[in-house]
Design an enzyme around this catalytic site. Sequence first.
Site, mmCIF file in Angstrom:
data_model
loop_
_atom_site.group_PDB
_atom_site.id
_atom_site.type_symbol
_atom_site.label_atom_id
_atom_site.label_comp_id
_atom_site.label_asym_id
_atom_site.label_seq_id
_atom_site.Cartn_x
_atom_site.Cartn_y
_atom_site.Cartn_z
ATOM 1 C CE LYS A 154 3.095 -1.589 -7.794
ATOM 2 N NZ LYS A 154 3.391 -1.253 -9.172
HETATM 3 N N1 PMP Z 1 7.191 2.968 -11.875
HETATM 4 C C1 PMP Z 1 6.041 2.337 -12.121
HETATM 5 C C2 PMP Z 1 4.978 3.046 -12.892
HETATM 6 C C3 PMP Z 1 5.830 1.023 -11.663
HETATM 7 O O1 PMP Z 1 4.688 0.388 -11.908
HETATM 8 C C4 PMP Z 1 6.851 0.374 -10.946
HETATM 9 C C5 PMP Z 1 6.658 -1.027 -10.452
HETATM 10 N N2 PMP Z 1 6.086 -1.041 -9.176
HETATM 11 C C6 PMP Z 1 8.038 1.082 -10.704
HETATM 12 C C7 PMP Z 1 8.182 2.370 -11.180
HETATM 13 C C8 PMP Z 1 9.154 0.455 -9.915
HETATM 14 O O2 PMP Z 1 8.769 0.352 -8.566
HETATM 15 P P1 PMP Z 1 9.416 -0.750 -7.606
HETATM 16 O O3 PMP Z 1 10.870 -0.674 -7.812
HETATM 17 O O4 PMP Z 1 8.993 -0.320 -6.259
HETATM 18 O O5 PMP Z 1 8.846 -2.054 -8.030
#
Ligand code: PMP
Length: 293
Positions: A154
């Site tokens: 991330k």
């Molecule tokens: N894809 C992207 C590009 C994101 O930014 C997020 C948010 N973190 C997600 C998927 C979903 O991830 P999560 O469920 O871990 O928040």
Amino acid sequence: MYFNSDTLVYLDGKFVKASDASCSVYAQTLHYGYSVFEGIRSYKTPNGTQIFKAKEHYERLHFSCQTVGLPLNYSVEELTELTYQVLERNNLQDAYIRPLVYAGTPNMSLTAAQESNLLIAAWEWGKYLGDRTLRVMVSPYERPNPKSVPVEAKVSGHYVNSTIACSDAKAKGYDEALLLDMNGFVAEGPGANFFYEKDGELFTAPPGSILCGITRNTIIDLAREAGITVHEKFFKPDVLQEADAAFMTGTAAEVVGVQSINERLFPKPYEESIGAFLGKRYSELVTGKLVLA
Ligand code: PMP
């Protein structure tokens, strides 16, 4: 909205007023998007305020740091404990939490940072994409090629792709974008994963060109626990023409229905879809009303 004159953030070993926290304009992160972050939520539960899947989020933060070579000198347990303190000091229960590991030192080189900074901020934030079902368009922007950047980490810089795709969709009158990968398969939204429903089963993109969300994984667990088959497989956007319903998932967005893709309305009313059912289960899980074995 994010902070007021009383808000405290954790910054490099101290709790400081958000309005006093600052960063050098020569910071490597500011110039190159070289930082990693998390998006986490806490919820008011019968057992007090609980951070949902803190371990998974902070393990992913560690993974993201390692992937881009940013040092992180805090254990998962320390990060979790500090986060509870941020919540407590700001009197927050239902909150969105934003840890950010960044390279704040003046540095214009393109080499990995020797030192990093840690910020943990929190604020009250409703469902990121709202509560109404979304009008989505397939974006002309693709998700980054996983051979160019580590998409499973991330990393702040990746969100330039998300920002332009989302802004483009909104400028064209839609609520959100749906991005394809470099091979034309459906990948995910700018900040959420994507699922569609067909004949009582769910389909979602496999790992590869997506951030494999913690919410996505939770939804897959909840679906399988309810006896619903989930396929993680590549699919092209044309199959969405035949789909019954769809939804997106993410920590900030939680579970949100998709009304249409490129103006094609899904035939099944969202309230009757698997997405709506799992969205309710998800709310019960995060607020401690549902406990899984
Ligand atoms: N894809 C992207 C590009 C994101 O930014 C997020 C948010 N973190 C997600 C998927 C979903 O991830 P999560 O469920 O871990 O928040």
